[in-house]
Write a protein that holds these residues in place. Structure first.
Motif, PDB file in Angstrom:
ATOM      1  N   GLY A 161      -4.212  -2.208  -7.939  1.00  4.46           N
ATOM      2  CA  GLY A 161      -5.102  -1.146  -8.398  1.00  4.46           C
ATOM      3  C   GLY A 161      -4.912   0.116  -7.596  1.00  4.46           C
ATOM      4  N   LEU A 162      -5.683   1.145  -7.964  1.00  4.41           N
ATOM      5  CA  LEU A 162      -5.662   2.381  -7.177  1.00  4.41           C
ATOM      6  C   LEU A 162      -6.703   2.229  -6.073  1.00  4.41           C
ATOM      7  CD1 LEU A 162      -5.304   5.193  -9.873  1.00  4.41           C
ATOM      8  CD2 LEU A 162      -3.533   4.012  -8.549  1.00  4.41           C
ATOM      9  N   VAL A 163      -6.340   2.638  -4.882  1.00  2.70           N
ATOM     10  CA  VAL A 163      -7.222   2.437  -3.733  1.00  2.70           C
ATOM     11  C   VAL A 163      -8.588   3.076  -3.993  1.00  2.70           C
ATOM     12  CG1 VAL A 163      -7.522   2.831  -1.252  1.00  2.70           C
ATOM     13  CG2 VAL A 163      -5.225   2.415  -2.180  1.00  2.70           C
ATOM     14  N   LEU A 222       0.855  -1.192   0.000  1.00  2.54           N
ATOM     15  CA  LEU A 222       0.000   0.000   0.000  1.00  2.54           C
ATOM     16  C   LEU A 222       0.887   1.236   0.000  1.00  2.54           C
ATOM     17  CD1 LEU A 222      -2.851   1.365   0.422  1.00  2.54           C
ATOM     18  CD2 LEU A 222      -2.366   1.261   2.875  1.00  2.54           C
ATOM     19  N   MET A 223       0.564   2.156  -0.930  1.00  2.00           N
ATOM     20  CA  MET A 223       1.287   3.432  -0.924  1.00  2.00           C
ATOM     21  C   MET A 223       0.260   4.549  -1.015  1.00  2.00           C
ATOM     22  SD  MET A 223       4.439   4.600  -3.272  1.00  2.00           S
ATOM     23  CE  MET A 223       5.223   6.176  -3.072  1.00  2.00           C
ATOM     24  N   VAL A 224       0.303   5.489  -0.095  1.00  2.00           N
ATOM     25  CA  VAL A 224      -0.658   6.596  -0.094  1.00  2.00           C
ATOM     26  C   VAL A 224       0.081   7.922   0.068  1.00  2.00           C
ATOM     27  CG1 VAL A 224      -2.726   7.576   0.974  1.00  2.00           C
ATOM     28  CG2 VAL A 224      -2.357   5.102   1.070  1.00  2.00           C
ATOM     29  N   PHE A 255      -1.537   5.846 -11.363  1.00  2.00           N
ATOM     30  CA  PHE A 255      -1.330   4.482 -11.847  1.00  2.00           C
ATOM     31  C   PHE A 255       0.111   4.272 -12.337  1.00  2.00           C
ATOM     32  CE2 PHE A 255      -2.099   0.534 -13.956  1.00  2.00           C
ATOM     33  CZ  PHE A 255      -3.157  -0.014 -13.245  1.00  2.00           C
ATOM     34  N   SER A 256       0.746   5.348 -12.797  1.00  2.00           N
ATOM     35  CA  SER A 256       2.128   5.166 -13.284  1.00  2.00           C
ATOM     36  C   SER A 256       3.085   4.869 -12.120  1.00  2.00           C
ATOM     37  CB  SER A 256       2.607   6.356 -14.108  1.00  2.00           C
ATOM     38  OG  SER A 256       2.401   7.542 -13.397  1.00  2.00           O
ATOM     39  N   ASP A 257       2.758   5.389 -10.908  1.00  2.00           N
ATOM     40  CA  ASP A 257       3.580   5.026  -9.742  1.00  2.00           C
ATOM     41  C   ASP A 257       3.459   3.530  -9.464  1.00  2.00           C
ATOM     42  OD1 ASP A 257       4.473   7.699  -9.041  1.00  2.00           O
ATOM     43  OD2 ASP A 257       2.390   8.085  -8.496  1.00  2.00           O
ATOM     44  N   GLY A 279      -3.787   6.636  -3.800  1.00  2.00           N
ATOM     45  CA  GLY A 279      -2.791   5.608  -3.495  1.00  2.00           C
ATOM     46  C   GLY A 279      -2.999   4.361  -4.335  1.00  2.00           C
ATOM     47  N   PHE A 280      -2.039   3.484  -4.244  1.00  2.00           N
ATOM     48  CA  PHE A 280      -2.219   2.188  -4.922  1.00  2.00           C
ATOM     49  C   PHE A 280      -2.010   1.052  -3.932  1.00  2.00           C
ATOM     50  CE2 PHE A 280       2.345   3.109  -5.823  1.00  2.00           C
ATOM     51  CZ  PHE A 280       2.930   1.974  -5.282  1.00  2.00           C
ATOM     52  N   ALA A 281      -2.547  -0.114  -4.305  1.00  2.00           N
ATOM     53  CA  ALA A 281      -2.401  -1.296  -3.453  1.00  2.00           C
ATOM     54  C   ALA A 281      -2.131  -2.496  -4.353  1.00  2.00           C
ATOM     55  CB  ALA A 281      -3.667  -1.517  -2.641  1.00  2.00           C
ATOM     56  N   PHE A 282      -1.546  -3.493  -3.765  1.00  2.00           N
ATOM     57  CA  PHE A 282      -1.334  -4.741  -4.514  1.00  2.00           C
ATOM     58  C   PHE A 282      -1.249  -5.904  -3.550  1.00  2.00           C
ATOM     59  CE2 PHE A 282       2.796  -2.757  -3.744  1.00  2.00           C
ATOM     60  CZ  PHE A 282       3.529  -3.774  -3.185  1.00  2.00           C
ATOM     61  N   GLY A 283      -1.471  -7.102  -4.058  1.00  2.00           N
ATOM     62  CA  GLY A 283      -1.380  -8.291  -3.214  1.00  2.00           C
ATOM     63  C   GLY A 283      -0.923  -9.476  -4.043  1.00  2.00           C
TER      64      GLY A 283
END
Ligand code: DAH
Length: 337
Positions: A284-286, A212-214, A220-222, A303-307
């Motif tokens: 995706g984007l949060v 998670l990055m906020v 989306f490019s980040d 922010g974006f998140a991934f798993g």
């Protein structure tokens, strides 16, 4: 003079009998020591008529030299014997088989987890943890998965009670972190997750790493930049990466991330089901609704998140085709990593 001769004689007898260095040392003190027999003789010189002194003096010196020579020779001999004895008693048979000391090493899942953590740490991500026994609220509700949401069908949940579950993914850690920290933040959350599922590619417990990055103006490019760098670090810098539109309730837009099949180099094979691509993570984007539920203002932050599933990534990286091998504790398997 007679006494001198008898000193010489008794010295010879005693030296013959001396068997070790301690015995030799005693004889040395007895004859040549400060209070030894020869010193006593030297002292007696003064009681001898002056004209006889030189002759008597040189006789004492002669005996003294003789005794000292023999003592030195004897010492060399006994030291040699001593060393020989020690070598014999400390003898090592270097042809004996050695004692086997078994070395342990990390389980393959642990090794890949460490590698993933290292890669994200080097990009400045903090490592966070959350509970494995989780409230329904964090596991589903706050991630925009309401009770009747069809997404709950995708995850076969172990329920402990109506509102307590074994977490089905690491995504609830996102909410817990946002509740306790203010942006900017970038975290990963590695850990165990549970789903009621078991076959060649599923076990009831497995590992995920959440990200998670906020901050203000995260786009989306980040997300693409971070995940591409991650994939290139883990699978090699020439690995093709593709972002494919998908759906997750907690992200909008959502994307699944594929890498070019590492088995057929993208030509199409059984593992990639002839597509040339392997799916390795969701992202995706949060979703603004998730920000709202965590108490962040979606107008201010993005922010974006991934798993990702660690077992799946490890299986791909090492061409392992049965997930159960990780949990059978067969050393023939584990020793290969
Ligand atoms: N939680 C999802 C799962 O268990 C994986 C996932 C997908 C996590 C997309 C994310 C995400 O944070 O943005 O299948």
């Amino acid at each position: 003079m007679d006494e001198l001769l008898s000193i010489r004689k008794s010295f010879q007898d005693e030296i013959e009998a001396a068997e070790d260095l301690t015995g030799l040392q005693q004889i040395k003190i007895k004859y040549t020591g400060k209070k030894g027999l020869l010193s006593a003789k030297m002292k007696s010189l003064s009681s001898i008529p002056p004209d006889k002194r030189p002759a008597f003096g040189s006789a004492i010196n002669e005996v003294k030299n003789f005794i000292e020579d023999i003592l030195t020779q004897r010492e060399v001999l006994l030291k040699g014997k001593d060393k020989e004895k020690r070598l014999q008693s400390e003898r090592l048979d270097i042809s004996l088989p050695g004692k086997f000391i078994p070395f342990g090493n990390g389980h393959p899942i642990v090794q890949i987890l460490e590698e993933i953590k290292d890669i994200f740490s080097s990009m400045g991500f903090d490592i966070e943890e959350g509970p494995e026994i989780e409230l329904d609220h964090y596991n589903f509700e706050a991630l925009n998965i309401p009770k009747d949401h069809p997404a709950r069908d995708m995850q076969d949940t172990f329920y402990i009670s109506d509102d307590v579950v074994l977490r089905t993914h690491t995504s609830p850690v996102q909410i817990r972190v946002m509740e306790k920290r203010k942006p900017p933040l970038q975290i990963i959350a590695p850990g165990k997750v549970y789903r009621c599922d078991a076959d060649l590619s599923h076990t009831p417990m497995f590992h995920q790493v959440e990200g998670l990055m906020v901050d203000k103006d995260i786009s989306f490019s980040d997300l693409k930049g971070v995940l591409e760098l991650f994939i290139h670090s883990l699978f090699g810098k020439d690995t093709p990466v593709r972002f494919r539109p998908s759906y997750f309730p907690f992200t909008e837009p959502s994307a699944e991330v594929d890498i070019g099949c590492i088995f057929c180099s993208g030509k199409g094979c059984r593992v990639c089901k002839t597509t040339g691509w392997l799916e390795i993570l969701g992202s995706g984007l949060v979703n603004p609704k998730v920000f709202e539920m965590a108490g962040y203002d979606p107008g201010e932050y993005s922010g974006f998140a991934f798993g990702m599933g660690v077992e799946r990534i490890t299986m791909l990286k090492y061409s392992i085709d049965d997930i159960r091998l990780f949990y059978e504790n067969d050393l023939r398997f584990l020793r290969q990593f």
